[in-house]
Design a protein around this motif. Structure first.
Motif, mmCIF file in Angstrom:
data_model
loop_
_atom_site.group_PDB
_atom_site.id
_atom_site.type_symbol
_atom_site.label_atom_id
_atom_site.label_comp_id
_atom_site.label_asym_id
_atom_site.label_seq_id
_atom_site.Cartn_x
_atom_site.Cartn_y
_atom_site.Cartn_z
ATOM 1 N N PRO A 105 0.813 -1.226 0.000
ATOM 2 C CA PRO A 105 0.000 0.000 0.000
ATOM 3 C C PRO A 105 0.845 1.275 0.000
ATOM 4 N N ARG A 106 1.816 1.322 -0.864
ATOM 5 C CA ARG A 106 2.710 2.483 -0.971
ATOM 6 C C ARG A 106 3.522 2.330 -2.263
ATOM 7 N N VAL A 107 4.246 3.372 -2.632
ATOM 8 C CA VAL A 107 5.135 3.309 -3.787
ATOM 9 C C VAL A 107 6.440 2.675 -3.344
ATOM 10 N N LEU A 108 6.761 1.541 -3.929
ATOM 11 C CA LEU A 108 7.936 0.780 -3.526
ATOM 12 C C LEU A 108 9.112 1.186 -4.413
ATOM 13 N N LEU A 109 9.845 2.207 -3.975
ATOM 14 C CA LEU A 109 11.020 2.690 -4.694
ATOM 15 C C LEU A 109 12.095 3.081 -3.677
ATOM 16 N N PRO A 110 13.364 3.075 -4.059
ATOM 17 C CA PRO A 110 14.429 3.407 -3.106
ATOM 18 C C PRO A 110 14.526 4.891 -2.766
ATOM 19 N N PHE A 111 13.673 5.704 -3.364
ATOM 20 C CA PHE A 111 13.689 7.138 -3.062
ATOM 21 C C PHE A 111 12.263 7.602 -2.783
ATOM 22 N N GLY A 112 12.122 8.731 -2.128
ATOM 23 C CA GLY A 112 10.811 9.251 -1.755
ATOM 24 C C GLY A 112 10.026 9.769 -2.946
ATOM 25 N N THR A 113 8.725 9.540 -2.932
ATOM 26 C CA THR A 113 7.860 9.992 -4.035
ATOM 27 C C THR A 113 6.693 10.846 -3.536
ATOM 28 N N GLU A 114 6.738 11.255 -2.259
ATOM 29 C CA GLU A 114 5.606 11.976 -1.672
ATOM 30 C C GLU A 114 5.280 13.256 -2.431
ATOM 31 N N LYS A 115 6.296 13.954 -2.946
ATOM 32 C CA LYS A 115 6.048 15.212 -3.657
ATOM 33 C C LYS A 115 5.420 14.970 -5.029
#
Length: 853
Positions: free
Chosen positions: A460-470
């Motif tokens: 239930p989230r974006v599974l990436l090694p960096f943040g994608t909240e923005k």
């Protein structure tokens, strides 16, 4: 032939006339059947749908002017029991004879059978009783019309009605409406007693729905109430409700104008037998408490485990089984912020999307620690679903491959597998079916089968090694899906093994928008029985065999000297190699040589194993609010690129190309192409269950680099129950070729459909439709100009099918039968394309589940 047609037409007209005369069969003497409600507004007939909906009585439903349901009702005996008993009462000897032949009990039961009673009950329930004019109801309808026009700004409206006879036991009701002048809004003022709300109202940037100069409409006032309430409750006004909003409408001293005063009084508090008022307050959230394993039984137990994480308090009646962030990421209600309804709604949606809890309960209470009483504690009660759930299903299927199929599946769902609200789904499926069109060695009914295994892990989230909240904030409810699957077919075409896998990201940019980004989509298709090609694609074999009978020079390619049929697979391969190697008398300029070359190119293309590594982005937007909404549009687009990453790696790694000039991975040429699709659907609701639906689709896939054609699994086809319904699946196109091959496909498609849907009676619906479209080859290795799209002039090759359909609505799905007729067939010569096969002999009957679009 002309005389027979005239007789048939005369018979139909006589039958309709007899039925029409019988329409008043159940109308008592002195009464009239209602034939029409005629609404006359200021001397002119009105077609206002909303005004006609005010009627307490409406005429019997009709289908293209014919009152089918009324006539079905009139065919029924109203008291079949009495009729059956009367038959024996007048003739007791008949009863005795039948009782001796059967038995008295069986004779009595016969009266309850479908033949004597059931059919009449069916006709009554399916039909519709005659609508007999009731003047009392007409008076109530006139009064409702008066309210309707009053609510639309005609304050001096007058209504009356009269009954006009239009034939034997038939009459219509004419409603006469004199509206007078419509009132318009003049000055608009506000009187808000609570300073906090008054300040909020002044800072609201949303335009008011009440504007000076607009005609008065009660609905506008209700919408304005809801708009103001939504704004207030999203900015801290926790106790505010629409009932606190009132409007004072003043028309004194005004000519056809009204002054409006918006009044919002203070908050009313009930204390025992008295009430008091105080100004509304704006509330902030002082605490957010999350109960992770709430139930009615657990509520009586003490809290045994708790933790705090980023201003959230998490409690558990037993051991806490979730990592805090897994839960808090789904909570949009945060400490120190204003109370807002939309945050409550968004939190509920996100928690539901996790699929590990039942529907959450979010409750607020005033924080007694705050002396100003302007703080709220948010309590989020979560009831976990079972960690493991087992499911089974059994489906009966029909497709372009199987005439009939039975599919069984078993699935297991594991929730919260890594304690961060992840969900793992494991499913296996088995399908057995019957197909008379496949090339199968045995004549068994169940002659095709398929089985498969699928794994899907959802985060239930974006599974990436960096943040994608923005880029993708959590309010868009993002998720990541990692999937893998395997399936194997037997006696279906060339028999295939299909391996799939990938990672995809999903999110909802807005309430009715969805987006999906497939970072990696892998598919490996392995043909297990390529030697079966000419058994499956019999049209290609017939064409090659006809040429072989003339030009074959090797008798080993024949099954016998008498028939001279090419042996599959030895003879077809041998003859094709002889032609393309120049051993036969055929040369490249000969039509027969080019035909063999084309057949071999298609065989090679469809029997080669495919490896596809693609990346795609899909976006859809709809205005459909719920299942009953029939005034909406849906737009969906998808762009896809395949093989580009592999080519980049091959170039960087300076890998060598094979003899065909292509790169390989695992000794297999991978596919490289770019693909784009656009799909638009629009529905118009005309009321009375009449809906016009249209669809347009355009798709194109262009091979390049490592490929000069599109894999079969990613190409387009025409025809079928959800496409052009006058052609069978894969039986349309490409272009004007006339579907010379089996399973025709191409890499460009245009499709247009229009359908008018209407109610026949009860849950039975009808439709009239027109489907236009075709498929073409473009920018690939197909050289046949009949199949290629070379310019706008080729749009004249759009095939047109028209027809009608019957649908039965079972609420949870719709059973659909559509009959399509070839109206314009581009396979024929220009001038001979219209209505060439417009008859029942060449029609196509399609069976489908749910509406085509």
């Amino acid at each position: 032939m002309k005389k027979n047609f005239t007789k048939i037409l005369a018979f139909i007209l006589i039958a309709i006339f007899i039925c029409a005369c019988n329409a008043v069969k159940r109308v008592p003497d002195g009464k009239n059947l209602l034939t029409k409600n005629d609404i006359i507004v200021n001397g002119k007939s009105s077609g206002d749908e909303e005004a006609s909906n005010q009627m307490y009585q409406k005429p019997n439903a009709n289908l293209l002017g014919y009152k089918l349901r009324l006539n079905l009702y009139n065919l029924a005996k109203l008291n079949p029991d009495s009729t059956y008993q009367a038959k024996f009462k007048n003739n007791p000897e008949k009863y005795d004879r039948q009782a001796k032949l059967l038995s008295a009990k069986q004779v009595d039961r016969l009266g309850q059978s479908f033949m004597y009673k059931g059919i009449h009950e069916f006709l009554k329930s399916t039909g519709e009783a005659p609508v007999i004019i009731d003047t009392a109801k007409a008076k109530k309808s006139a009064q409702r019309l008066k309210y309707y026009y009053f609510n639309n700004g005609f304050f001096n409206v007058k209504t009356d009605f009269e009954v006009d006879s239009v034939g034997f036991k038939r009459a219509k009701i004419k409603y006469n409406i004199t509206t007078g002048p419509g009132y318009k809004l003049d000055s608009i003022r506000t009187s808000i007693l609570s300073p906090a709300l008054d300040s909020l109202h002044k800072t609201n940037a949303e335009p008011s729905l009440l504007k000076s100069g607009n005609q008065y409409k009660t609905s506008d006032f209700e919408d304005e109430k809801n708009r103001i309430t939504t704004y207030f409750r999203n900015h801290g006004a926790y106790t505010f409700q629409p009932t606190y909003i009132n409007f004072d409408i003043d028309t004194i001293g005004k000519k056809n104008e009204a002054d409006v005063n918006l009044i919002i009084k203070n908050y009313t508090i009930q204390e025992k037998d008295s009430n008091r008022t105080e100004p509304f307050k704006l509330y902030k959230i002082s605490d957010v408490n999350i109960y992770t394993d709430y139930s009615s039984a657990n509520a009586k137990l003490p809290i045994s485990d708790s933790t705090s994480y980023k201003n959230f308090n998490l409690y558990s009646y037993k051991k806490l089984k979730y990592k805090p962030r897994a839960i808090t990421d789904a909570i949009f209600i945060t400490k120190g912020t204003d109370f807002a309804d939309y945050k409550t709604t968004l939190t509920s949606r996100y928690l539901n999307n996790l699929k590990i809890f039942n529907y959450p309960s979010i409750q607020y209470e005033v924080d007694k620690r705050d002396p100003t009483a302007q703080s709220l504690i948010a309590n989020v009660f979560l009831t976990p679903r079972k960690k493991y759930s087992f499911g089974t299903s059994l489906d009966f299927t029909h497709s372009n491959i199987q005439d009939f199929g039975i599919e069984a599946s078993i699935s297991e769902t594991i929730r919260n597998i890594f304690n961060r609200a992840e969900t793992l789904e494991i499913s296996t499926r088995v399908n057995i079916g019957s197909s008379k069109d496949m090339a199968n060695p045995n004549n068994n009914f169940f002659n095709v089968s398929e089985y498969g295994l699928d794994l899907k892990l959802n985060f239930p989230r974006v599974l990436l090694p960096f943040g994608t909240e923005k880029i993708i904030p959590k309010r868009m409810i993002p998720s990541t899906t990692i999937a893998a699957g395997f399936s194997k077919q037997r006696n279906i075409g060339l028999d295939k093994e299909n391996f799939t896998g990938g990672i995809a990201y999903n999110w909802t940019p807005k309430r009715f928008n969805t987006a999906k980004f497939d970072l990696l989509n892998i598919q490996f298709v392995r043909n297990l029985n390529p030697a079966n090609y000419f058994n499956v694609y019999s049209s290609s074999y017939n064409s090659l065999n006809d040429i072989g009978k003339i030009y074959n020079i090797d008798s080993a390619n024949y099954d016998s000297a008498e028939t001279k049929n090419l042996i599959i697979n030895k003879g077809t391969t041998g003859f094709t190699n002889d032609v393309l190697s120049g051993i036969t008398s055929l040369v490249p300029s000969d039509d027969a040589y080019q035909e063999v070359e084309s057949i071999e190119e298609r065989r090679r293309r469809l029997t080669e194993n495919d490896f596809i590594l693609a990346t795609s982005y899909t976006f859809s937007k709809t205005t459909k609010k719920d299942l009953t909404d029939n005034n909406f549009y849906l737009f969906k687009t998808k762009v896809e690129s395949a093989g580009t990453l592999l080519t980049l790696v091959s170039n960087v790694g300076n890998l060598q190309k094979n003899a065909n000039g292509s790169y390989e991975i695992f000794n297999l040429e991978y596919s490289e192409y770019a693909k784009a699709e656009f799909d638009f659907i629009k529905h118009w609701d005309f009321g009375k269950e009449k809906v016009l639906a249209v669809r347009s689709f355009f798709g194109i896939a262009i091979p390049f680099g490592n490929s000069d054609y599109i894999p079969f699994s990613r190409s387009y086809y025409g025809g079928g129950s959800n496409d052009n319904r006058a052609w069978q699946p894969y039986d349309l196109g490409p272009g004007r070729t006339g579907s010379v091959n089996d399973f025709n496909e191409a890499n460009m498609k245009i499709h247009l459909s229009g359908e008018f849907r209407f109610k026949i009676f009860g849950d039975v619906k009808g439709a009239l439709f027109a489907d236009a479209g075709n498929i073409w080859n473009v920018m690939d290795n197909v050289t046949d100009e009949k199949a290629r799209f070379d310019g706008l002039a080729d749009l004249k090759e759009l095939a047109l099918g028209t027809g009608f359909g019957i649908r039965y609505d079972l609420s949870f799905f719709v059973i659909r039968l559509d009959m399509g007729f070839k109206t314009y067939n581009p396979a024929y010569e220009v001038g001979d394309r219209w209505f060439k096969e417009y008859n029942f002999g060449h029609s196509v009957l399609n069976f489908g589940i749910n509406y085509p679009f």
